[in-house]
Design a protein around this motif. Sequence first.
Motif, PDB file in Angstrom:
ATOM      1  N   ASN A  43       2.074   0.436   4.458  1.00 33.13           N
ATOM      2  CA  ASN A  43       1.946   1.123   3.177  1.00 33.13           C
ATOM      3  C   ASN A  43       3.266   0.976   2.433  1.00 33.13           C
ATOM      4  O   ASN A  43       4.184   0.291   2.884  1.00 33.13           O
ATOM      5  N   GLN A  44       3.423   1.645   1.286  1.00 34.53           N
ATOM      6  CA  GLN A  44       4.612   1.466   0.468  1.00 34.53           C
ATOM      7  C   GLN A  44       5.886   1.976   1.134  1.00 34.53           C
ATOM      8  O   GLN A  44       6.979   1.551   0.791  1.00 34.53           O
ATOM      9  N   ALA A  45       5.767   2.877   2.101  1.00 32.66           N
ATOM     10  CA  ALA A  45       6.937   3.423   2.798  1.00 32.66           C
ATOM     11  C   ALA A  45       7.044   2.867   4.222  1.00 32.66           C
ATOM     12  O   ALA A  45       7.752   3.415   5.050  1.00 32.66           O
ATOM     13  N   HIS A  46       6.322   1.809   4.517  1.00 32.86           N
ATOM     14  CA  HIS A  46       6.339   1.104   5.800  1.00 32.86           C
ATOM     15  C   HIS A  46       5.667   1.869   6.938  1.00 32.86           C
ATOM     16  O   HIS A  46       5.944   1.600   8.101  1.00 32.86           O
ATOM     17  N   GLY A  69       0.762   7.125   8.582  1.00 32.68           N
ATOM     18  CA  GLY A  69       1.685   7.856   7.717  1.00 32.68           C
ATOM     19  C   GLY A  69       1.059   9.170   7.289  1.00 32.68           C
ATOM     20  O   GLY A  69       1.570  10.240   7.585  1.00 32.68           O
ATOM     21  N   CYS A  70      -0.070   9.083   6.634  1.00 31.90           N
ATOM     22  CA  CYS A  70      -0.791  10.290   6.218  1.00 31.90           C
ATOM     23  C   CYS A  70      -1.939  10.519   7.209  1.00 31.90           C
ATOM     24  O   CYS A  70      -1.974   9.920   8.263  1.00 31.90           O
ATOM     25  N   HIS A  71      -2.854  11.340   6.871  1.00 30.66           N
ATOM     26  CA  HIS A  71      -3.961  11.643   7.784  1.00 30.66           C
ATOM     27  C   HIS A  71      -5.262  10.971   7.348  1.00 30.66           C
ATOM     28  O   HIS A  71      -6.341  11.448   7.649  1.00 30.66           O
ATOM     29  N   TYR A  72      -5.165   9.854   6.670  1.00 28.85           N
ATOM     30  CA  TYR A  72      -6.334   9.131   6.191  1.00 28.85           C
ATOM     31  C   TYR A  72      -7.016   8.404   7.349  1.00 28.85           C
ATOM     32  O   TYR A  72      -6.387   7.638   8.080  1.00 28.85           O
ATOM     33  N   VAL A  73      -8.296   8.673   7.540  1.00 30.86           N
ATOM     34  CA  VAL A  73      -9.126   7.939   8.490  1.00 30.86           C
ATOM     35  C   VAL A  73     -10.503   7.774   7.866  1.00 30.86           C
ATOM     36  O   VAL A  73     -11.000   8.663   7.173  1.00 30.86           O
ATOM     37  N   GLY A  95      -8.542  -0.697   4.316  1.00 27.97           N
ATOM     38  CA  GLY A  95      -7.189  -0.522   4.832  1.00 27.97           C
ATOM     39  C   GLY A  95      -6.136  -1.026   3.862  1.00 27.97           C
ATOM     40  O   GLY A  95      -5.112  -0.374   3.644  1.00 27.97           O
ATOM     41  N   ASN A  96      -6.383  -2.177   3.273  1.00 31.66           N
ATOM     42  CA  ASN A  96      -5.439  -2.743   2.317  1.00 31.66           C
ATOM     43  C   ASN A  96      -5.353  -1.886   1.060  1.00 31.66           C
ATOM     44  O   ASN A  96      -4.263  -1.648   0.534  1.00 31.66           O
ATOM     45  N   THR A 100      -1.897   0.032  -0.259  1.00 32.81           N
ATOM     46  CA  THR A 100      -1.255  -0.224  -1.548  1.00 32.81           C
ATOM     47  C   THR A 100      -0.986   1.050  -2.327  1.00 32.81           C
ATOM     48  O   THR A 100      -0.119   1.058  -3.199  1.00 32.81           O
ATOM     49  N   THR A 101      -1.689   2.140  -2.015  1.00 29.33           N
ATOM     50  CA  THR A 101      -1.492   3.375  -2.765  1.00 29.33           C
ATOM     51  C   THR A 101      -0.771   4.464  -1.990  1.00 29.33           C
ATOM     52  O   THR A 101      -0.234   5.389  -2.584  1.00 29.33           O
ATOM     53  N   CYS A 102      -0.720   4.377  -0.679  1.00 26.95           N
ATOM     54  CA  CYS A 102      -0.126   5.429   0.158  1.00 26.95           C
ATOM     55  C   CYS A 102       1.392   5.290   0.204  1.00 26.95           C
ATOM     56  O   CYS A 102       1.917   4.200   0.396  1.00 26.95           O
ATOM     57  N   ARG A 103       2.059   6.417   0.036  1.00 28.12           N
ATOM     58  CA  ARG A 103       3.528   6.411   0.115  1.00 28.12           C
ATOM     59  C   ARG A 103       4.039   7.323   1.225  1.00 28.12           C
ATOM     60  O   ARG A 103       5.186   7.727   1.222  1.00 28.12           O
ATOM     61  N   ALA A 104       3.183   7.663   2.154  1.00 25.78           N
ATOM     62  CA  ALA A 104       3.585   8.548   3.249  1.00 25.78           C
ATOM     63  C   ALA A 104       4.542   7.823   4.177  1.00 25.78           C
ATOM     64  O   ALA A 104       4.390   6.640   4.460  1.00 25.78           O
TER      65      ALA A 104
END
Length: 193
Positions: A43-46, A69-73, A95-96, A100-104
């Motif tokens: 994601n954007q924050a690796h 990073g976040c709790h997305y499943v 997943g992609n 591209t939008t997650c910054r967690a």
Amino acid sequence: MALTLFTRRPEPVEPKAVEPEPWPEIGETWKPEGVTIAQRYYNQAHAVVLVYTTDDGPSGTYYSVACLGCHYVTAKDGERTYSTRYGLADAATAGNEHATTCRALPRDIPARPDDDTVRERLHAWVRSARRRDGDNQLWVSDLDLLRLTLQRSNDWIVGVLNQLVVDEPEILRIERSQYSDYTSYYACRLPEN
């Protein structure tokens, strides 16, 4: 002075090649039991977004997506009406898109729980599936979203469910197909008050 030009010098000692340490916090080398990781995205924050599968089902292989990073499943495409489970291409797209939008920031990789903890989680899952209006069919694939925290194989989970049938038949029952070796699990109906 001429002697200093021709004196032997010791062979230079090259430092040993040091293997880079794996970065478990980003999931690079993490392979939880019971899960086959098909793809990884940053994601954007690796933090790592995983595309994984748990089993080759009778009607094909299905994939799930989880962000470390976040709790997305997710395991289902809400826009489809027929086969809502993800194939590899659809899971990769999901997943992609999430990556591209997650910054967690990366979270710690879930520690592998002990067997008793996983058994209790499975028992709680079965108990929570019970209904007043009838028996509720349970599928091992319903656990796909929890598999990164359970970290157990399908065979191990089936063994726990089979033992629960023996120990508490009023909670869970099995139906075996008369035409194949397929087994269905049913959370038993809640008793009437």
